[in-house]
Design an enzyme around this catalytic site. Structure first.
Site, PDB file in Angstrom:
ATOM      1  N   GLU A 176       0.833  -1.205   0.000  1.00 47.60           N
ATOM      2  CA  GLU A 176       0.000   0.000   0.000  1.00 47.60           C
ATOM      3  C   GLU A 176       0.868   1.256   0.000  1.00 47.60           C
ATOM      4  O   GLU A 176       0.591   2.218  -0.727  1.00 47.60           O
ATOM      5  CB  GLU A 176      -0.933  -0.002   1.212  1.00 47.60           C
ATOM      6  CG  GLU A 176      -1.975  -1.095   1.161  1.00 47.60           C
ATOM      7  CD  GLU A 176      -2.692  -1.304   2.479  1.00 47.60           C
ATOM      8  OE1 GLU A 176      -3.900  -1.604   2.438  1.00 47.60           O
ATOM      9  OE2 GLU A 176      -2.070  -1.176   3.550  1.00 47.60           O
ATOM     10  N   ILE A 177       1.915   1.238   0.799  1.00 49.72           N
ATOM     11  CA  ILE A 177       2.829   2.378   0.865  1.00 49.72           C
ATOM     12  C   ILE A 177       3.524   2.563  -0.480  1.00 49.72           C
ATOM     13  O   ILE A 177       3.619   3.678  -0.996  1.00 49.72           O
ATOM     14  CB  ILE A 177       3.850   2.182   2.013  1.00 49.72           C
ATOM     15  CG1 ILE A 177       3.129   2.222   3.358  1.00 49.72           C
ATOM     16  CG2 ILE A 177       4.960   3.225   1.942  1.00 49.72           C
ATOM     17  CD1 ILE A 177       3.947   1.670   4.506  1.00 49.72           C
TER      18      ILE A 177
END
Length: 180
Positions: free
Chosen positions: A120-121
């Site tokens: 996600e990052i």
């Protein structure tokens, strides 16, 4: 340790019970990248969410666990087994939520990093979304992967710092701990 359903219930409870301030003009929409597989991750998730709810610069917080596909969660105490449809739709919903958010806030308990959260990052970085990390625990004893540490625009060391963090003018901070 709390089950996945219990963590979700606590998040909904916080949303209902935490006194939220009047939102400032320009308040931001946040995708909250977090994990809930260990006690440390659960504590980080709940404390960070509570602090974000109290921040007047936060207009909306998307919490993936609170928006599971068809309301289904992977829990030890249920018969639900994730299948291809659930995995695909969960992935797509999370990516769409990142796209719809102004920035990402992520928790990173030093003793319990999560690969899904790392994706996600990375996606957020790849789409030019600011990433603000909560590095919790001893990050010198448990060094942070350089891809995560360098990809972060700013960070805090305790969940409580998110209560007053300036999301309207995010201060860039260079990572200052051990990396691997």
């Amino acid at each position: 340790m709390l089950s996945e359903n219990e963590v979700m219930e606590k998040l909904f409870e916080l949303e209902k019970t935490v006194v939220q301030p009047e939102k400032l003009p320009g308040a931001r929409s946040i995708y909250f990248a977090h994990s809930w597989w260990t006690e440390t991750q659960i504590e980080a998730t709940l404390a960070t969410y509570e602090a974000l709810l109290k921040n007047p610069m936060v207009a909306h917080i998307h919490v993936p666990l609170m928006y599971q596909y068809k309301g289904l969660v992977v829990a030890e105490d249920s018969d639900f087994e994730p299948d291809f449809e659930w995995a695909t739709m969960t992935y797509r919903a999370d990516i769409r939520a990142i796209d719809n958010s102004d920035l990402i806030v992520a928790t990173y308990p030093a003793d319990a990093p999560d690969m899904g959260e790392a994706l996600e990052i990375g996606y957020a970085i790849g789409t030019n979304k600011p990433v603000v990390m909560g590095y919790y625990g001893d990050i010198n004893a448990n060094p942070v992967n350089l891809m995560i540490s360098f990809g972060t625009d700013s960070y805090v060391y305790t969940p409580a710092e998110f209560e007053t963090f300036d999301f309207l003018d995010i201060e860039s901070k260079a990572f200052e701990a051990k990396i691997i």
